[in-house]
Design an enzyme around this catalytic site. Structure first.
Site, short mmCIF file in Angstrom:
data_model
loop_
_atom_site.label_atom_id
_atom_site.label_comp_id
_atom_site.label_asym_id
_atom_site.label_seq_id
_atom_site.Cartn_x
_atom_site.Cartn_y
_atom_site.Cartn_z
N GLU A 82 0.82 -1.21 0.00
CA GLU A 82 0.00 0.00 0.00
C GLU A 82 0.86 1.26 0.00
O GLU A 82 0.59 2.22 -0.74
CB GLU A 82 -0.92 0.02 1.24
CG GLU A 82 -1.90 -1.13 1.29
CD GLU A 82 -1.39 -2.35 2.04
OE1 GLU A 82 -2.21 -3.08 2.62
OE2 GLU A 82 -0.16 -2.56 2.05
N ARG A 87 3.86 5.76 -2.81
CA ARG A 87 5.14 6.40 -3.14
C ARG A 87 5.38 6.36 -4.65
O ARG A 87 5.87 7.33 -5.23
CB ARG A 87 6.29 5.71 -2.41
CG ARG A 87 6.28 5.87 -0.90
CD ARG A 87 7.58 5.37 -0.27
NE ARG A 87 8.70 6.21 -0.62
CZ ARG A 87 9.04 7.33 0.01
NH1 ARG A 87 8.34 7.73 1.05
NH2 ARG A 87 10.09 8.03 -0.37
N CYS A 144 -2.87 -3.65 7.03
CA CYS A 144 -2.51 -4.03 8.39
C CYS A 144 -2.93 -2.92 9.35
O CYS A 144 -3.00 -1.74 8.98
CB CYS A 144 -1.01 -4.31 8.51
SG CYS A 144 0.07 -2.90 8.16
N CYS A 218 -0.50 0.28 7.86
CA CYS A 218 -1.03 0.81 6.61
C CYS A 218 -2.40 1.45 6.83
O CYS A 218 -2.73 2.46 6.20
CB CYS A 218 -1.12 -0.30 5.56
SG CYS A 218 0.50 -0.86 4.98
N LYS A 221 -1.71 4.97 8.14
CA LYS A 221 -1.13 5.85 7.13
C LYS A 221 -2.16 6.22 6.06
O LYS A 221 -2.20 7.37 5.59
CB LYS A 221 0.09 5.18 6.49
CG LYS A 221 1.29 5.09 7.44
CD LYS A 221 2.51 4.53 6.74
CE LYS A 221 3.73 4.55 7.66
NZ LYS A 221 4.96 4.04 7.00
N LYS A 379 11.98 19.32 5.34
CA LYS A 379 10.78 18.97 6.09
C LYS A 379 10.38 20.06 7.09
O LYS A 379 9.19 20.23 7.38
CB LYS A 379 10.99 17.64 6.83
CG LYS A 379 11.15 16.42 5.93
CD LYS A 379 9.89 16.10 5.16
CE LYS A 379 8.77 15.60 6.04
NZ LYS A 379 9.00 14.25 6.60
N ARG A 387 1.03 21.87 5.89
CA ARG A 387 0.88 20.41 5.88
C ARG A 387 1.21 19.83 7.25
O ARG A 387 0.55 18.90 7.71
CB ARG A 387 1.78 19.81 4.81
CG ARG A 387 1.54 18.32 4.57
CD ARG A 387 2.38 17.82 3.40
NE ARG A 387 2.00 16.48 3.02
CZ ARG A 387 2.49 15.36 3.55
NH1 ARG A 387 3.39 15.44 4.54
NH2 ARG A 387 2.10 14.17 3.13
#
Length: 417
Positions: A82, A87, A144, A218, A221, A379, A387
């Site tokens: 996933e 990505r 998961c 997953c 996320k 970042k 964000r």
């Protein structure tokens, strides 16, 4: 026009079928067969049943927490199917931006330049997904984490709920084969342990004897993507997030627990505090529909007539711009942590591609940010403040989210885009 789960799954499965056999799980001569999860991203023109598979991936591994500091933007932290599919989709989008900037056209099939009148201080991105496109995601297994807990409980020989301990030690998460430690906290659980605890953030599952990971499940996320969009941090610097959210998540009917899906993803479940939420910069909570398909992946855990099933240690990713096979978060055939093994979707190469696009598109503010010395400086840059605020708000709802920190001190040197 709503599209069915079977139609979305079929597009992904047919694309996988076209892969070379060396990139697929093995069918061993002794009757043992390998299995692996498959995920894909599909685009649909609104008002049409025309579907195009843009990215697919297989995989089921992630990097132990102790190795994060060695990754240096070269080794992937998480290559569950996933996450690798998302990505890969982000790589596809950056490649589209690059091609558009080179051609100097106003739009491609999927990406367009935004007019200056559209751009503001908080919504600054030079590109956007073209209007009228829905994005769907297919997964061959239940993600998961929380969305798979009912399935996990049903598979136990003894489904008696475990007694919950009282606190946690993040560096040493408990595993199912051990007696729970009295220092374990229910808001941050390891893998599938304590499966009676529902609606909580979980880490990637692993064997009891495997080094622990702090990589979130997953389910968690993907739930986060309902607010941040499917864009990664780097891609969100170039592409507006406002219309690039998942429209549907497709799971095989054997892997879909409506109760679990509702709890994990819907605005009536654990994400209820986010219902109707909007942020500056084009961000909003946009829940997707979860639908089923009767189609099964040939290499799923539900293969019939097989003597024995074992997990595959290879993963692969594909987009229209290229494909690759990965072992241990590194290109197959290369040593782990060797810069020559950097995947096309690793942080360092994605950073390099984003920088190249910012130069070609003549966006000085982005170029200045992306020319900093360390990835941590990217970042932490001001252009990602909006964000970061979205992520902080969502993590405040998804309690127990432990950051998988470290290893962001690397630079951009040593790789091509």
């Amino acid at each position: 026009m709503e599209i069915s789960g079977d139609e979305i799954a079929d597009v992904v499965l047919r694309r996988f079928d076209a892969w070379e056999s060396k990139r697929k799980p093995l069918k061993r001569t002794n009757g043992v067969r390998e299995w692996v999860p498959l995920s894909g991203i599909v685009a649909q023109r609104q008002g049409s049943k025309s579907l195009t598979c843009l990215a697919i991936a297989t995989g089921m591994k992630c990097l132990p927490q102790k190795s994060i500091t060695r990754a240096n933007g070269v080794v992937l932290h998480d290559w569950h199917a996933e996450i690798l599919a998302i990505r890969s989709f982000n790589r596809f989008l950056l490649e589209e931006c690059h091609a558009l900037a080179v051609s100097q056209k106003k739009s491609s099939e999927y990406i367009r330049f935004r007019d200056g009148s559209e751009r503001t201080e908080s919504h600054f991105q030079p590109f956007a997904l073209r209007d009228g496109i829905n994005i769907h995601m297919y997964c061959s297994e239940a993600p998961c984490g929380d969305a798979s807990m009912e399935l996990t409980m049903a598979s136990q020989e003894d489904s008696t709920p475990w007694a919950m301990p009282t606190a946690t030690t993040p560096s040493s998460p408990p595993n199912q084969s051990q007696t729970p430690s009295p220092t374990t906290e229910p808001t941050s659980l390891h893998g599938r342990g304590y499966f009676s605890q529902l609606g909580v953030v979980r880490r990637k599952p692993s064997r009891p004897d495997a080094p622990p990971t702090l990589s979130k499940s997953c389910t968690d996320k993907i739930a986060l993507k309902q607010s941040t969009s499917v864009l990664s941090s780097l891609t969100s610097l170039l592409i507006s997030p406002h219309n690039i959210y998942l429209h549907s998540l497709v799971l095989p009917s054997s892997q879909l627990s409506p109760v679990a899906a509702n709890r994990a993803f819907s605005p009536s479940g654990r994400l209820k505090p986010l219902s109707g939420r909007k942020w500056e910069g084009g961000y909003a909570f946009k829940p997707f529909r979860v639908i089923s398909t009767e189609k099964e992946f040939e290499y799923s855990r539900r293969q019939t007539g097989v003597k024995e099933l074992v997990s595959s240690n290879i993963s692969s990713s594909w987009t229209h711009h290229g494909s690759e096979t990965i072992i241990g978060g590194t290109l197959q055939g290369r040593k782990q942590f060797d810069i020559k093994g950097a995947s096309r979707v690793c942080k360092r190469r994605m950073w390099k591609l984003a920088l190249d696009v910012s130069v070609l598109a003549s966006v000085p503010a982005l170029e200045r940010l992306l020319r900093v010395e360390r990835y941590a400086d990217v970042k932490g840059g001001g252009l990602l403040e909006g964000r970061r605020r979205v992520k902080e708000d969502v993590r405040g709802v998804l309690t127990g989210w432990m950051r998988n920190e470290g290893g962001e001190g690397f630079g951009i040197e040593g790789v091509e885009r």
